[in-house]
Design a protein around this motif. Structure first.
Motif, PDB file in Angstrom:
ATOM      1  N   GLU A  31       0.808  -1.216   0.000  1.00  0.00           N
ATOM      2  CA  GLU A  31       0.000   0.000   0.000  1.00  0.00           C
ATOM      3  C   GLU A  31       0.849   1.276   0.000  1.00  0.00           C
ATOM      4  O   GLU A  31       0.634   2.181  -0.808  1.00  0.00           O
ATOM      5  CB  GLU A  31      -0.921  -0.015   1.221  1.00  0.00           C
ATOM      6  CG  GLU A  31      -1.966   1.090   1.215  1.00  0.00           C
ATOM      7  CD  GLU A  31      -2.961   0.919   2.349  1.00  0.00           C
ATOM      8  OE1 GLU A  31      -4.150   0.752   2.060  1.00  0.00           O
ATOM      9  OE2 GLU A  31      -2.524   0.932   3.530  1.00  0.00           O
ATOM     10  N   GLU A  32       1.836   1.340   0.890  1.00  0.00           N
ATOM     11  CA  GLU A  32       2.649   2.557   0.970  1.00  0.00           C
ATOM     12  C   GLU A  32       3.445   2.792  -0.299  1.00  0.00           C
ATOM     13  O   GLU A  32       3.555   3.925  -0.784  1.00  0.00           O
ATOM     14  CB  GLU A  32       3.596   2.467   2.170  1.00  0.00           C
ATOM     15  CG  GLU A  32       2.899   2.535   3.519  1.00  0.00           C
ATOM     16  CD  GLU A  32       3.878   2.585   4.666  1.00  0.00           C
ATOM     17  OE1 GLU A  32       5.101   2.704   4.396  1.00  0.00           O
ATOM     18  OE2 GLU A  32       3.439   2.511   5.825  1.00  0.00           O
ATOM     19  N   ARG A  33       4.001   1.725  -0.858  1.00  0.00           N
ATOM     20  CA  ARG A  33       4.796   1.870  -2.086  1.00  0.00           C
ATOM     21  C   ARG A  33       3.917   2.291  -3.262  1.00  0.00           C
ATOM     22  O   ARG A  33       4.336   3.069  -4.112  1.00  0.00           O
ATOM     23  CB  ARG A  33       5.522   0.556  -2.395  1.00  0.00           C
ATOM     24  CG  ARG A  33       6.591   0.193  -1.365  1.00  0.00           C
ATOM     25  CD  ARG A  33       7.210  -1.157  -1.660  1.00  0.00           C
ATOM     26  NE  ARG A  33       7.890  -1.190  -2.940  1.00  0.00           N
ATOM     27  CZ  ARG A  33       8.447  -2.277  -3.472  1.00  0.00           C
ATOM     28  NH1 ARG A  33       8.390  -3.430  -2.799  1.00  0.00           N
ATOM     29  NH2 ARG A  33       9.052  -2.217  -4.642  1.00  0.00           N
ATOM     30  N   LEU A  34       2.705   1.790  -3.291  1.00  0.00           N
ATOM     31  CA  LEU A  34       1.788   2.160  -4.368  1.00  0.00           C
ATOM     32  C   LEU A  34       1.383   3.630  -4.258  1.00  0.00           C
ATOM     33  O   LEU A  34       1.344   4.352  -5.256  1.00  0.00           O
ATOM     34  CB  LEU A  34       0.551   1.257  -4.334  1.00  0.00           C
ATOM     35  CG  LEU A  34       0.765  -0.189  -4.770  1.00  0.00           C
ATOM     36  CD1 LEU A  34      -0.408  -1.064  -4.357  1.00  0.00           C
ATOM     37  CD2 LEU A  34       0.966  -0.263  -6.286  1.00  0.00           C
ATOM     38  N   LEU A  35       1.098   4.067  -3.029  1.00  0.00           N
ATOM     39  CA  LEU A  35       0.718   5.465  -2.819  1.00  0.00           C
ATOM     40  C   LEU A  35       1.872   6.407  -3.131  1.00  0.00           C
ATOM     41  O   LEU A  35       1.671   7.514  -3.641  1.00  0.00           O
ATOM     42  CB  LEU A  35       0.257   5.666  -1.375  1.00  0.00           C
ATOM     43  CG  LEU A  35      -1.102   5.042  -1.008  1.00  0.00           C
ATOM     44  CD1 LEU A  35      -1.364   5.162   0.491  1.00  0.00           C
ATOM     45  CD2 LEU A  35      -2.225   5.706  -1.801  1.00  0.00           C
ATOM     46  N   ALA A  36       3.090   5.951  -2.829  1.00  0.00           N
ATOM     47  CA  ALA A  36       4.270   6.785  -3.092  1.00  0.00           C
ATOM     48  C   ALA A  36       4.675   6.758  -4.557  1.00  0.00           C
ATOM     49  O   ALA A  36       5.539   7.544  -4.983  1.00  0.00           O
ATOM     50  CB  ALA A  36       5.428   6.309  -2.220  1.00  0.00           C
ATOM     51  N   GLY A  37       4.086   5.850  -5.328  1.00  0.00           N
ATOM     52  CA  GLY A  37       4.416   5.752  -6.746  1.00  0.00           C
ATOM     53  C   GLY A  37       5.713   5.026  -7.016  1.00  0.00           C
ATOM     54  O   GLY A  37       6.223   5.051  -8.144  1.00  0.00           O
ATOM     55  N   SER A  38       6.260   4.366  -6.002  1.00  0.00           N
ATOM     56  CA  SER A  38       7.521   3.622  -6.196  1.00  0.00           C
ATOM     57  C   SER A  38       7.290   2.199  -6.687  1.00  0.00           C
ATOM     58  O   SER A  38       8.253   1.480  -6.947  1.00  0.00           O
ATOM     59  CB  SER A  38       8.308   3.594  -4.880  1.00  0.00           C
ATOM     60  OG  SER A  38       7.572   2.934  -3.863  1.00  0.00           O
ATOM     61  N   LEU A  39       6.026   1.802  -6.797  1.00  0.00           N
ATOM     62  CA  LEU A  39       5.692   0.470  -7.298  1.00  0.00           C
ATOM     63  C   LEU A  39       4.511   0.590  -8.231  1.00  0.00           C
ATOM     64  O   LEU A  39       3.523   1.284  -7.942  1.00  0.00           O
ATOM     65  CB  LEU A  39       5.354  -0.470  -6.130  1.00  0.00           C
ATOM     66  CG  LEU A  39       5.063  -1.931  -6.491  1.00  0.00           C
ATOM     67  CD1 LEU A  39       6.328  -2.616  -7.006  1.00  0.00           C
ATOM     68  CD2 LEU A  39       4.525  -2.694  -5.277  1.00  0.00           C
ATOM     69  N   ASP A  40       4.594  -0.078  -9.386  1.00  0.00           N
ATOM     70  CA  ASP A  40       3.505  -0.049 -10.361  1.00  0.00           C
ATOM     71  C   ASP A  40       2.309  -0.846  -9.852  1.00  0.00           C
ATOM     72  O   ASP A  40       2.462  -1.769  -9.040  1.00  0.00           O
ATOM     73  CB  ASP A  40       3.972  -0.650 -11.684  1.00  0.00           C
ATOM     74  CG  ASP A  40       4.960   0.239 -12.408  1.00  0.00           C
ATOM     75  OD1 ASP A  40       4.860   1.465 -12.246  1.00  0.00           O
ATOM     76  OD2 ASP A  40       5.833  -0.299 -13.121  1.00  0.00           O
ATOM     77  N   PRO A  41       1.106  -0.536 -10.330  1.00  0.00           N
ATOM     78  CA  PRO A  41      -0.072  -1.329  -9.965  1.00  0.00           C
ATOM     79  C   PRO A  41       0.024  -2.746 -10.508  1.00  0.00           C
ATOM     80  O   PRO A  41       0.819  -3.034 -11.412  1.00  0.00           O
ATOM     81  CB  PRO A  41      -1.231  -0.560 -10.594  1.00  0.00           C
ATOM     82  CG  PRO A  41      -0.612   0.241 -11.689  1.00  0.00           C
ATOM     83  CD  PRO A  41       0.767   0.591 -11.205  1.00  0.00           C
ATOM     84  N   ILE A  42      -0.795  -3.636  -9.957  1.00  0.00           N
ATOM     85  CA  ILE A  42      -0.689  -5.064 -10.248  1.00  0.00           C
ATOM     86  C   ILE A  42      -0.833  -5.371 -11.729  1.00  0.00           C
ATOM     87  O   ILE A  42      -0.190  -6.284 -12.248  1.00  0.00           O
ATOM     88  CB  ILE A  42      -1.727  -5.854  -9.417  1.00  0.00           C
ATOM     89  CG1 ILE A  42      -1.394  -7.351  -9.446  1.00  0.00           C
ATOM     90  CG2 ILE A  42      -3.151  -5.571  -9.875  1.00  0.00           C
ATOM     91  CD1 ILE A  42      -2.199  -8.161  -8.458  1.00  0.00           C
ATOM     92  N   GLU A  43      -1.671  -4.596 -12.443  1.00  0.00           N
ATOM     93  CA  GLU A  43      -1.855  -4.861 -13.877  1.00  0.00           C
ATOM     94  C   GLU A  43      -0.544  -4.719 -14.639  1.00  0.00           C
ATOM     95  O   GLU A  43      -0.325  -5.388 -15.652  1.00  0.00           O
ATOM     96  CB  GLU A  43      -2.901  -3.907 -14.480  1.00  0.00           C
ATOM     97  CG  GLU A  43      -4.314  -4.144 -13.997  1.00  0.00           C
ATOM     98  CD  GLU A  43      -4.622  -3.433 -12.683  1.00  0.00           C
ATOM     99  OE1 GLU A  43      -3.681  -2.840 -12.104  1.00  0.00           O
ATOM    100  OE2 GLU A  43      -5.780  -3.486 -12.249  1.00  0.00           O
TER     101      GLU A  43
END
Length: 633
Positions: A31-43
């Motif tokens: 969750e934190e990495r996704l919100l920070a934009g450091s990890l792409d979404p699952i798709e």
């Protein structure tokens, strides 16, 4: 015999159900990495065609994300259990021991000579870099073909009649390996517990290769990682079987985040893992696995005290009652799986022992047969295994299609009279004042059996066998040492006999390599020098000096050239017959039961299973990435 045999491995369903991919279903762990934009979404993290694991079809339940699993290991080296249990392979076995594509989207084999691998488009390493044919090319051309990195040449599994395969990159997602003659060992070795490495993360590894890194920077990296040569640096940083380098990208379900030395290793979920369940949830379900290092002899006690959520390492059948009692105190569940080794423990006469008198005796089949006939396996089964194991020679189990009843009983029935007769025939008729037989040089016939000292089970068995052998005039003395010292002593010829597990793979099919029946490795304690000779292509050790072991090596060579399953089965049958009749390993019992402890709310772990290193990879074929925690009521 078929002139052409083609296997096409492809998943029955390579696309997710409509709407599932779009739903996302992100693990809260990211969750934190996704919100920070450091990890792409699952798709964007999943391959275009992920491997869809339909748990409903397997009789299991789809799960939910979250949780940490605690486990205990006996040494830092045991972090390799994550590679074994995680069981992500280019091609792997299912629960029925049939090969199927895993990391690969599909594979094709023609006559076991031409192997075409199709890579999943969009599949990524754990650092987010793409998995493409470049990773396969780098591994082949820049590692296997590099004379500095592979001074001993190609691994034996890649050689047929001394020649390696041709390698081709067909496109960004397709590669091909071609041999002139069949290589039936190729796919099984890729699916093995310690797999043949055919792909490395090229983008990461190139920084440690002299062909891609400037000399100044390479020298700096060597100093940073304390390596004397760039070759040593490359090997150290690329080690995937024992994942000690947290920076090395992986394709496994969990990645190591802890550099050794450490008393606890933390493995976290791989955000780019290629498997999903039927609901589109990305596997693994479990977020973290914690491996705590402890002394072997207290692992059972710690497990019984509630310090583990998933444990089999360090547990023996003798711990079962204690483990079951722990169910009353902690929310855990203990089940029993069937061990797949040819014998739970086996006595291995060292045919390469350095003592000339003992060497002559160990190489006399009558002596090995006599020792086997003198063991009362029924008593051992009742006393140690409560009658729940199967009294047997060291051979394949009934679950194997290669099983024959006569293999189980070969020189393995309790007959002390026949044992005495065989020892008399050898000429061991003189005895000392204590009734012990005398060797030709006048020494008492005292056999020192050495163990790695990692299990009280071995001592329990040997104490019973001591009484059995005493009845035929043979004395047994038990000696324990550390595993590394133990193996070194065996190779040097200092050990005359050892106790270890029996055949690693007791449930083979005809298409699996029968090398465990022949001297093929220096880790085979009954003939380490002969095994070293085979393993090193004649550069080390000695060639077999007995006709039967040499015959086994010759038959193994025939198996490696066989292009039909029927021919491979014939070879297996002959090798099993020779191995059992010659009693190269003295089996005691097999089909023994292995305690498996799990947290009571950990779901999808079967109550029954086949437990072994090869080919089931301990938990591997049962897919621990599909285990999940049920919410507590």
């Amino acid at each position: 015999m078929m002139d052409r045999r083609t296997f096409l491995g492809a998943m029955a369903a390579t696309l997710l159900p409509v709407g599932v991919r779009a739903a996302g279903r992100e693990p809260k762990f990211f969750e934190e990495r996704l919100l920070a934009g450091s990890l792409d979404p699952i798709e964007m993290r999943l391959p275009r065609h992920p491997r869809v694991v339909n748990l409903g079809d397997m009789g299991r339940k789809p799960g939910v994300y979250g949780g940490t699993v605690r486990s205990i290991i006996g040494s830092q080296k045991d972090i390799r259990l994550m590679t074994i249990n995680g069981y992500a392979r280019l091609v792997g076995y299912d629960e029925n021991l049939a090969l199927q594509p895993d990391i690969l989207e599909s594979f094709e084999s023609i006559e076991d000579r031409v192997f075409t691998f199709k890579i999943r488009e969009g599949h990524r390493w754990s650092d987010g870099s793409l998995l493409t044919s470049e990773d396969f090319r780098y591994t082949w051309e820049d590692v296997y073909m590099d004379k500095d990195l592979k001074r001993g040449g190609l691994p034996r599994e890649l050689l047929v009649d001394g020649e390696g395969p041709g390698f081709e990159v067909l496109d960004a997602y397709t590669v091909r390996y071609t041999w002139k003659s069949p290589n039936p060992d190729f796919l099984p070795r890729i699916a093995a517990p310690q797999p043949l490495v055919m792909v490395m993360p090229a983008a990461y590894m190139k920084q440690f290769h002299k062909r891609y890194q400037d000399e100044f920077r390479l020298s700096s990296l060597m100093k940073e990682y304390k390596a004397k040569k760039w070759v040593d640096l490359h090997i150290k940083m690329s080690r995937s079987y024992r994942p000690e380098n947290p920076d090395l990208p992986t394709l496994d379900p969990w990645r190591n985040t802890t550099a050794p030395p450490s008393e606890q290793f933390v493995f976290e979920r791989n955000p780019f893992f290629h498997r999903v369940d039927e609901n589109g949830l990305q596997l693994p379900y479990i977020d973290r696995i914690l491996l705590s290092v402890s002394a072997n002899d207290i692992i059972a006690a710690k497990t019984g005290a509630g310090e583990a959520d998933l444990q089999f390492r360090g547990l023996d059948f003798t711990d079962y009652a204690f483990m079951k009692d722990a169910e009353k105190r902690y929310p855990v569940k203990v089940s029993l799986w069937k061990r797949t080794t040819g014998s739970q423990a086996a006595l291995l006469p060292n045919l390469n022992t350095a003592d000339p008198v003992w060497q002559t005796l160990m190489r006399d089949v009558r002596f090995r047969r006599a020792l086997s006939l003198a063991i009362d396996r029924s008593e051992i089964n009742k006393v140690v295994f409560y009658g729940l194991a199967a009294e047997s020679a060291d051979t394949v189990l009934p679950e194997s299609p290669l099983f024959k009843p006569e293999l189980k009983t070969a020189w393995a029935t309790f007959d002390p009279a026949a044992a005495n007769k065989l020892l008399d025939e050898i000429g061991l008729t003189e005895r000392d004042d204590d009734g012990l037989r005398l060797l030709p040089d006048g020494r008492s016939l005292q056999i020192i059996v050495e163990t790695a000292g990692e299990s009280t089970l071995e001592t329990d068995l040997l104490e019973l066998i001591t009484d059995h052998w005493r009845e035929i005039g043979v004395s047994l003395f038990i000696k324990t040492s550390q595993r590394d010292v133990f193996r070194s002593r065996a190779i040097s010829g200092t050990i005359m006999m050892s106790m270890w597990t029996g055949l690693d793979n007791g449930v083979p099919t005809a298409d699996m390599n029968p090398g465990q029946l022949a001297p093929t490795s220096d880790e085979q304690l009954q003939w380490p020098l002969w095994g070293s000779y085979y393993l090193s292509n004649g550069m080390e050790g000695k060639a077999p000096e007995m006709p039967e072991p040499q015959k086994l090596v010759d038959l193994l060579g025939q198996w490696r050239h066989a292009s039909a399953t029927e021919e491979r089965r014939r070879i297996w049958d002959e090798m099993l017959s020779i191995y059992s009749d010659q009693v190269f390993s003295i089996g005691i019992v097999n089909s023994a039961l292995q305690p498996m402890m799990r947290a009571a709310r950990l779901q999808n772990m079967p109550d029954k299973g086949l437990f072994g290193f090869d080919p089931t990879c301990y938990l591997g074929v049962y897919m621990p990435d599909t285990f999940w925690y049920q919410e507590e009521a």
